[in-house]
Enzyme design. Structure first.
Site, PDB file in Angstrom:
ATOM      1  N   LYS A 150      19.894  65.523  13.484  1.00 47.19           N
ATOM      2  CA  LYS A 150      19.806  65.537  12.025  1.00 47.19           C
ATOM      3  C   LYS A 150      18.432  65.990  11.529  1.00 47.19           C
ATOM      4  CE  LYS A 150      23.562  62.344  11.115  1.00 47.19           C
ATOM      5  NZ  LYS A 150      24.030  62.006  12.467  1.00 47.19           N
TER       6      LYS A 150
HETATM    7  C1  PLP Z   1      25.349  62.292  12.930  1.00 45.15           C
HETATM    8  C2  PLP Z   1      25.535  62.349  14.399  1.00 45.15           C
HETATM    9  C3  PLP Z   1      26.698  62.897  14.978  1.00 45.15           C
HETATM   10  C4  PLP Z   1      27.854  63.407  14.143  1.00 45.15           C
HETATM   11  O1  PLP Z   1      27.566  64.578  13.451  1.00 45.15           O
HETATM   12  P1  PLP Z   1      28.485  65.018  12.207  1.00 45.15           P
HETATM   13  O2  PLP Z   1      27.782  66.169  11.603  1.00 45.15           O
HETATM   14  O3  PLP Z   1      28.552  63.835  11.293  1.00 45.15           O
HETATM   15  O4  PLP Z   1      29.822  65.390  12.757  1.00 45.15           O
HETATM   16  C5  PLP Z   1      26.773  62.960  16.356  1.00 45.15           C
HETATM   17  N1  PLP Z   1      25.785  62.488  17.146  1.00 45.15           N
HETATM   18  C6  PLP Z   1      24.661  61.944  16.627  1.00 45.15           C
HETATM   19  C7  PLP Z   1      23.630  61.418  17.553  1.00 45.15           C
HETATM   20  C8  PLP Z   1      24.495  61.858  15.245  1.00 45.15           C
HETATM   21  O5  PLP Z   1      23.383  61.302  14.736  1.00 45.15           O
END
Ligand code: PLP
Length: 503
Positions: free
Chosen positions: A114
């Site tokens: 993220k």
């Molecule tokens: C947010 C997140 C996901 C999921 O991603 P999306 O974009 O919500 O599908 C997967 N793995 C981790 C470690 C995350 O922080």
């Protein structure tokens, strides 16, 4: 480039800046670009030697008009954003074996993918706010925003590290007390910047999300405090994430052999994999996208049956960032599916688009009312051209961590393990000439409990030093309890934001 809501039959257009600040469209829809430019493979391949941020510039330039931001400013924002990553490649590839590579997305400040998007968002916010405040008349109030978000762990951290110390921005993060990992909590609450406010809530993640939703629906309050959102439906986040699909593709693709490359994506809100979808429709010849879900598998069921149905409860798993009931970004894919063509998107077909928006509104209304909708079989077939899906339970998640640690000496976090297991479920080695890339969405150090359970490794032995140190730093967090009234939590949060904006 302008943007429109998935649900707006009139296709009213917003520029990039307004799309960034608005987040969710007033009609409840999500913003999508008015069209998707189509790139020739030759042009894409000519970007092979670019650095990550140079490549990002090529892609972002297609989606932000010169009139909103010139080349130099855009380049500098992207460079600043990706310079916070501690690997020269920003998102490096790691080879596990000849047909399996990991795309490591955890080299940013909070060790989760993220960061890629939220570092960008933070800097775009700052840029546009500065511009808004440039020509203030004497006595006129400065334009400031309050970013409010709910987190189950990773988003909050990434948002805080993307917004800390930024001018004209305050950042409020709500998390469910005692329900996020101690590492994640330490990471968020140890940030000393004066514009960062952690709020722990007595309740679950859904309680937090509900409060944020209700705050945004208070029109007066929203306007008075310029509430802004950075949740995964923000278009800027999706756009930022398309870059690493291009970057990794260019590192692997062999134009003589026309390598088939597929991506396995640990999926919750469908943001990360949607970026892969946009990369594909921009012209990147991705072979397949694998929707890797944990036991909360509404998406897997959709890709199996064409029916999207909300389960009655959200289960807690070892991959909490994917514990969702319904995926907020899925609506965007649905729009393209309902449009009936995943390829020639660079031309606008206004009539078709109008019907498509009406249809999306109808489907989402139906989902809201009865928790369910299905799509027509010809549309469903369309999704199969590109998507495959899989579901993985907790037991298998732990086994997968153990397996890759023992067999390949490579430690993955539980979300990434779901991605690896999806490849195995789909028998990824059975197709000749296909190279599989598994997105590694977090550093295992963020999820020490699952790692300990599956490998016996202690946190201090494998976690990054900064994470270990965060545990002992001074913490700041405001706890809010329900005073017994039904609106108690919401009112308390509202009051807290008011107070912090007064001083
Ligand atoms: C947010 C997140 C996901 C999921 O991603 P999306 O974009 O919500 O599908 C997967 N793995 C981790 C470690 C995350 O922080």
């Amino acid at each position: 480039m302008k943007y429109r809501s998935t649900r707006d039959p009139e296709a009213n257009l917003l520029n990039f800046e307004d799309t960034l600040f608005t987040g969710l469209a007033p009609d409840g829809g999500l913003y999508i670009p008015e069209y998707v430019p189509s790139l020739e493979l030759e042009e894409i391949l000519s970007w092979k030697s670019l650095s990550f941020s140079e490549l990002a510039f090529k892609i972002f330039r297609l989606f932000i008009d010169q009139s909103e931001m010139n080349d130099n400013d855009l380049k500098s924002i992207l460079k600043t954003s990706f310079d916070t990553f501690s690997h020269v490649d920003v998102t490096p590839l790691k080879k596990i074996k000849s047909n399996l590579l990991m795309l490591e997305l955890f080299w940013g400040p909070t060790f989760a993918f993220k960061d890629v998007a939220l570092q960008c968002c933070g800097n775009f916010f700052e840029y546009f706010l500065k511009k808004k405040n440039l020509n203030l008349k004497p006595g006129e109030k400065k334009f400031e925003i309050n970013v409010v978000c709910a987190t189950s762990g990773d988003t909050g951290g990434a948002a805080i590290y993307g917004l800390r110390g930024k001018e004209n921005v305050k950042c409020f993060v709500l998390f469910p007390k005692g329900r996020i990992s101690t590492v994640q909590e330490a990471q968020m609450t140890s940030v000393p910047d004066a514009n960062v406010f952690n709020i722990s809530i007595e309740g679950t993640f859904d309680t937090c999300q509900e409060i944020v939703k209700n705050l945004f629906s208070k029109k007066e309050f929203k306007r008075e405090f310029n509430l802004a959102a950075v949740n995964s439906i923000n278009w800027c986040r999706i756009l930022s994430q398309t870059v690493y699909y291009f970057y990794s593709f260019l590192k692997i693709y062999d134009s003589e052999e026309k390598t088939k490359i597929q991506y396995s994506v640990p999926t919750g809100n469908f943001g990360d994999i949607l970026a892969g979808f946009y990369a594909k429709i921009l012209g990147l010849p991705i072979y397949k996208l694998l929707v890797a879900t944990n036991c909360n598998n509404i998406l897997h069921k959709f890709f199996e049956t064409g029916v999207y149905e909300r389960p009655s409860t959200c289960l807690s798993s070892f991959s909490p960032a994917m514990d969702i009931l319904a995926s907020s970004n899925f609506e965007r894919l649905l729009w393209y599916v309902e449009r009936g063509n995943l390829k020639t998107l660079s031309k606008r077909e206004l009539n078709n688009e109008k019907n498509c928006s009406l249809k999306i509104s109808e489907l989402m209304e139906s989902f809201k009312a009865c928790g369910k909708f299905g799509i027509d079989s010809d549309k469903f077939e369309l999704t199969k051209e590109l998507f495959r899906s899989s579901t993985t339970d907790d037991k298998t998640t732990l086994k997968t961590i153990e397996k890759y640690f023992k067999e390949y000496d490579y430690l993955v976090d539980p979300h990434t393990a779901v991605g690896l297991n999806a490849l195995e479920n789909l028998n990824y080695e059975s197709e000749d000439g296909v190279i599989s890339v598994c997105l590694s969405t977090a550093h295992p150090g963020k999820f020490p409990e699952a790692v300990l359970k599956s490998t016996g490794l202690e946190f201090e032995k494998f976690a990054p030093k900064v994470l270990v140190n965060a545990m002992t730093l001074e913490k700041r967090c405001h706890n809010i309890q329900n005073g017994g009234k039904s609106d108690g939590l919401l009112n308390e949060v509202e009051e807290y934001i008011r107070i912090k904006n007064r001083c």
